[in-house]
Design a protein around this motif. Sequence first.
Motif, PDB file in Angstrom:
ATOM      1  N   LYS A   1     -14.488   2.237   3.152  1.00  0.00           N
ATOM      2  CA  LYS A   1     -13.984   1.565   4.348  1.00  0.00           C
ATOM      3  C   LYS A   1     -14.414   0.102   4.373  1.00  0.00           C
ATOM      4  N   ARG A   2     -15.657  -0.150   3.967  1.00  0.00           N
ATOM      5  CA  ARG A   2     -16.139  -1.542   3.921  1.00  0.00           C
ATOM      6  C   ARG A   2     -15.385  -2.349   2.876  1.00  0.00           C
ATOM      7  N   LYS A   3     -15.149  -1.745   1.709  1.00  0.00           N
ATOM      8  CA  LYS A   3     -14.433  -2.448   0.649  1.00  0.00           C
ATOM      9  C   LYS A   3     -12.967  -2.646   1.005  1.00  0.00           C
ATOM     10  N   PHE A   4     -12.381  -1.678   1.694  1.00  0.00           N
ATOM     11  CA  PHE A   4     -11.002  -1.785   2.167  1.00  0.00           C
ATOM     12  C   PHE A   4     -10.867  -2.992   3.087  1.00  0.00           C
ATOM     13  N   SER A   5     -11.818  -3.156   3.984  1.00  0.00           N
ATOM     14  CA  SER A   5     -11.799  -4.284   4.917  1.00  0.00           C
ATOM     15  C   SER A   5     -11.906  -5.614   4.188  1.00  0.00           C
ATOM     16  N   LYS A   6     -12.808  -5.689   3.213  1.00  0.00           N
ATOM     17  CA  LYS A   6     -12.982  -6.930   2.453  1.00  0.00           C
ATOM     18  C   LYS A   6     -11.739  -7.279   1.646  1.00  0.00           C
ATOM     19  N   LEU A   7     -11.104  -6.263   1.090  1.00  0.00           N
ATOM     20  CA  LEU A   7      -9.958  -6.470   0.210  1.00  0.00           C
ATOM     21  C   LEU A   7      -8.721  -6.921   0.975  1.00  0.00           C
ATOM     22  N   PHE A   8      -8.525  -6.381   2.188  1.00  0.00           N
ATOM     23  CA  PHE A   8      -7.264  -6.618   2.901  1.00  0.00           C
ATOM     24  C   PHE A   8      -7.396  -7.425   4.200  1.00  0.00           C
ATOM     25  N   LYS A   9      -8.599  -7.798   4.585  1.00  0.00           N
ATOM     26  CA  LYS A   9      -8.767  -8.564   5.819  1.00  0.00           C
ATOM     27  C   LYS A   9      -8.021  -9.896   5.734  1.00  0.00           C
ATOM     28  N   GLY A  10      -7.199 -10.158   6.748  1.00  0.00           N
ATOM     29  CA  GLY A  10      -6.457 -11.405   6.797  1.00  0.00           C
ATOM     30  C   GLY A  10      -5.248 -11.467   5.882  1.00  0.00           C
TER      31      GLY A  10
ATOM     32  N   ASN B   1      -1.402 -10.020   4.300  1.00  0.00           N
ATOM     33  CA  ASN B   1      -0.137  -9.451   4.754  1.00  0.00           C
ATOM     34  C   ASN B   1       0.064  -8.122   4.030  1.00  0.00           C
ATOM     35  N   LEU B   2       0.282  -7.047   4.798  1.00  0.00           N
ATOM     36  CA  LEU B   2       0.339  -5.718   4.209  1.00  0.00           C
ATOM     37  C   LEU B   2       1.687  -5.045   4.434  1.00  0.00           C
ATOM     38  N   ILE B   3       2.233  -4.468   3.362  1.00  0.00           N
ATOM     39  CA  ILE B   3       3.388  -3.571   3.445  1.00  0.00           C
ATOM     40  C   ILE B   3       2.849  -2.153   3.289  1.00  0.00           C
ATOM     41  N   THR B   4       3.145  -1.292   4.246  1.00  0.00           N
ATOM     42  CA  THR B   4       2.774   0.116   4.113  1.00  0.00           C
ATOM     43  C   THR B   4       4.050   0.957   4.098  1.00  0.00           C
ATOM     44  N   VAL B   5       3.960   2.141   3.526  1.00  0.00           N
ATOM     45  CA  VAL B   5       5.161   2.954   3.358  1.00  0.00           C
ATOM     46  C   VAL B   5       5.373   3.955   4.493  1.00  0.00           C
TER      47      VAL B   5
ATOM     48  N   ARG C   1       4.089   4.828   8.974  1.00  0.00           N
ATOM     49  CA  ARG C   1       3.421   4.352  10.186  1.00  0.00           C
ATOM     50  C   ARG C   1       1.943   4.725  10.215  1.00  0.00           C
ATOM     51  N   ASP C   2       1.582   5.876   9.655  1.00  0.00           N
ATOM     52  CA  ASP C   2       0.182   6.296   9.622  1.00  0.00           C
ATOM     53  C   ASP C   2      -0.673   5.278   8.878  1.00  0.00           C
ATOM     54  N   LEU C   3      -0.189   4.855   7.718  1.00  0.00           N
ATOM     55  CA  LEU C   3      -0.937   3.896   6.903  1.00  0.00           C
ATOM     56  C   LEU C   3      -1.025   2.539   7.590  1.00  0.00           C
ATOM     57  N   GLU C   4       0.030   2.144   8.280  1.00  0.00           N
ATOM     58  CA  GLU C   4       0.020   0.860   8.981  1.00  0.00           C
ATOM     59  C   GLU C   4      -1.045   0.852  10.074  1.00  0.00           C
ATOM     60  N   GLU C   5      -1.102   1.926  10.848  1.00  0.00           N
ATOM     61  CA  GLU C   5      -2.093   2.008  11.923  1.00  0.00           C
ATOM     62  C   GLU C   5      -3.513   2.036  11.373  1.00  0.00           C
ATOM     63  N   LYS C   6      -3.725   2.750  10.285  1.00  0.00           N
ATOM     64  CA  LYS C   6      -5.049   2.815   9.673  1.00  0.00           C
ATOM     65  C   LYS C   6      -5.463   1.443   9.144  1.00  0.00           C
ATOM     66  N   ALA C   7      -4.509   0.726   8.554  1.00  0.00           N
ATOM     67  CA  ALA C   7      -4.807  -0.618   8.037  1.00  0.00           C
ATOM     68  C   ALA C   7      -5.188  -1.569   9.171  1.00  0.00           C
TER      69      ALA C   7
ATOM     70  N   ILE D   1       0.849  -1.190   0.000  1.00  0.00           N
ATOM     71  CA  ILE D   1       0.000   0.000   0.000  1.00  0.00           C
ATOM     72  C   ILE D   1       0.886   1.243   0.000  1.00  0.00           C
ATOM     73  N   HIS D   2       0.822   2.019  -1.077  1.00  0.00           N
ATOM     74  CA  HIS D   2       1.706   3.168  -1.260  1.00  0.00           C
ATOM     75  C   HIS D   2       1.107   4.488  -0.796  1.00  0.00           C
ATOM     76  N   GLY D   3      -0.199   4.546  -0.681  1.00  0.00           N
ATOM     77  CA  GLY D   3      -0.831   5.824  -0.327  1.00  0.00           C
ATOM     78  C   GLY D   3      -2.075   5.616   0.502  1.00  0.00           C
ATOM     79  N   ASP D   4      -2.688   6.723   0.918  1.00  0.00           N
ATOM     80  CA  ASP D   4      -3.871   6.672   1.765  1.00  0.00           C
ATOM     81  C   ASP D   4      -5.099   6.341   0.917  1.00  0.00           C
ATOM     82  N   LEU D   5      -5.573   5.122   1.053  1.00  0.00           N
ATOM     83  CA  LEU D   5      -6.748   4.683   0.297  1.00  0.00           C
ATOM     84  C   LEU D   5      -8.048   5.065   0.987  1.00  0.00           C
ATOM     85  N   LEU D   6      -7.935   5.638   2.193  1.00  0.00           N
ATOM     86  CA  LEU D   6      -9.130   6.001   2.956  1.00  0.00           C
ATOM     87  C   LEU D   6      -9.106   7.471   3.362  1.00  0.00           C
ATOM     88  N   GLU D   7      -8.620   8.313   2.486  1.00  0.00           N
ATOM     89  CA  GLU D   7      -8.571   9.740   2.797  1.00  0.00           C
ATOM     90  C   GLU D   7      -9.987  10.329   2.796  1.00  0.00           C
TER      91      GLU D   7
END
Length: 365
Positions: A145-154, A156-160, A162-168, A118-124
């Motif tokens: 937000k609902r689609k974000f959860s469905k797409l990434f739930k469970g 493994n995520l790389i974020t660029v 700390r803000d994005l990691e916490e949001k994920a 994940i390179h940028g804020d997908l939930l701005e």
Amino acid sequence: MKKILFIVDDLGKGGAEKITLELAHTLAKSKNLVTLAVLNSSKNTLIVDPSIEYIDLNIDSKFAFGKLWKFKELTKKEQQIFSSLINKRNFDLIIIGFHNGYYLGKYLTQKENIWYWIHGDLLEIRNFNNPLKRIKEHIRFFKNKRKFSKLFKGKNLITVNRDLEEKAKIHAQPNKTTTIANGIELPKDLINRSKSTIKNWDVIFVGRLVPIKQVDHAIKAFAMSNICGKMAIVGDGSERKKLEELSKELGIADRVDFLGWVDDPRELMLQSKCLVMSSLYEGSPVTLAEAIALGIPVISYDSSAGITDLFTLDTAKFGLVPKQNIRALSSALEKCVQNPYKYNQECIDKVCMDNMQKKILQLCD
């Protein structure tokens, strides 16, 4: 030696595409077997080194380039092609990048060591003065937000940053998360020329001319300052005409050069005394990393961890200003042009591609 697959929409002009290709090149030079697959090559501008296996999946443009949140599904023919090109391999690591490529995860038969980058804020949430637009924006955010959860739930995520990691973690309940800032590797001769190159501009902006970059803030800050030289705007986008009109309204049109899109802006960066960043938000900006490596002082809004984390305490007091404060941005630009600050080794090490490569390879373990 590891077998690594990168999947990305295309190799166009964005920072995510550029950093993916540079990382792939670095891994290949380190004797890893690297495969890079694009969904569709029609927007490619970057050149792939022969050391990398390149695959064009030739997926329909509606899938490859449409909005992320629209449901995407491969045709049976595309599934067969994808399977024949990808699923018969045994990769040590698969990294699915920005951003429609995320939907290909469900077509992978390999289930281990797959990471979504994940390179940028997908939930701005965008700010609007109009009450009706604010309501629509919150509805849009709730759906995303609902689609974000469905797409990434469970997953493994790389974020660029700390803000994005916490949001994920909050919105997706991922299996694992890790933050890896973007790194860069520049030719030594380019770095060595940073001091000797003639400075044609006092200030330079490099990036897309779109609302989130807030280039109007940079132009206003330049106009408010007592800087007598010129400013370069390198990039293109939907806001260009508005920005050109703004420079005329401020009476500085003769001192602001709109140079358009440039494939390699680093030469122009070298010809500038400082670089300005005025974005509402940034992930892990490649331009910032390049400026640090080249020794070009940066004046930036302190708008995200992706920016803050690349500075050290001693450089942050010169280079970072409160976000959305145009007057502070102007003052810092003026001081920097008069007395440029320098980066210490810790700051330079933070943007080193070798450090990024080590963290990526650790994902294989």
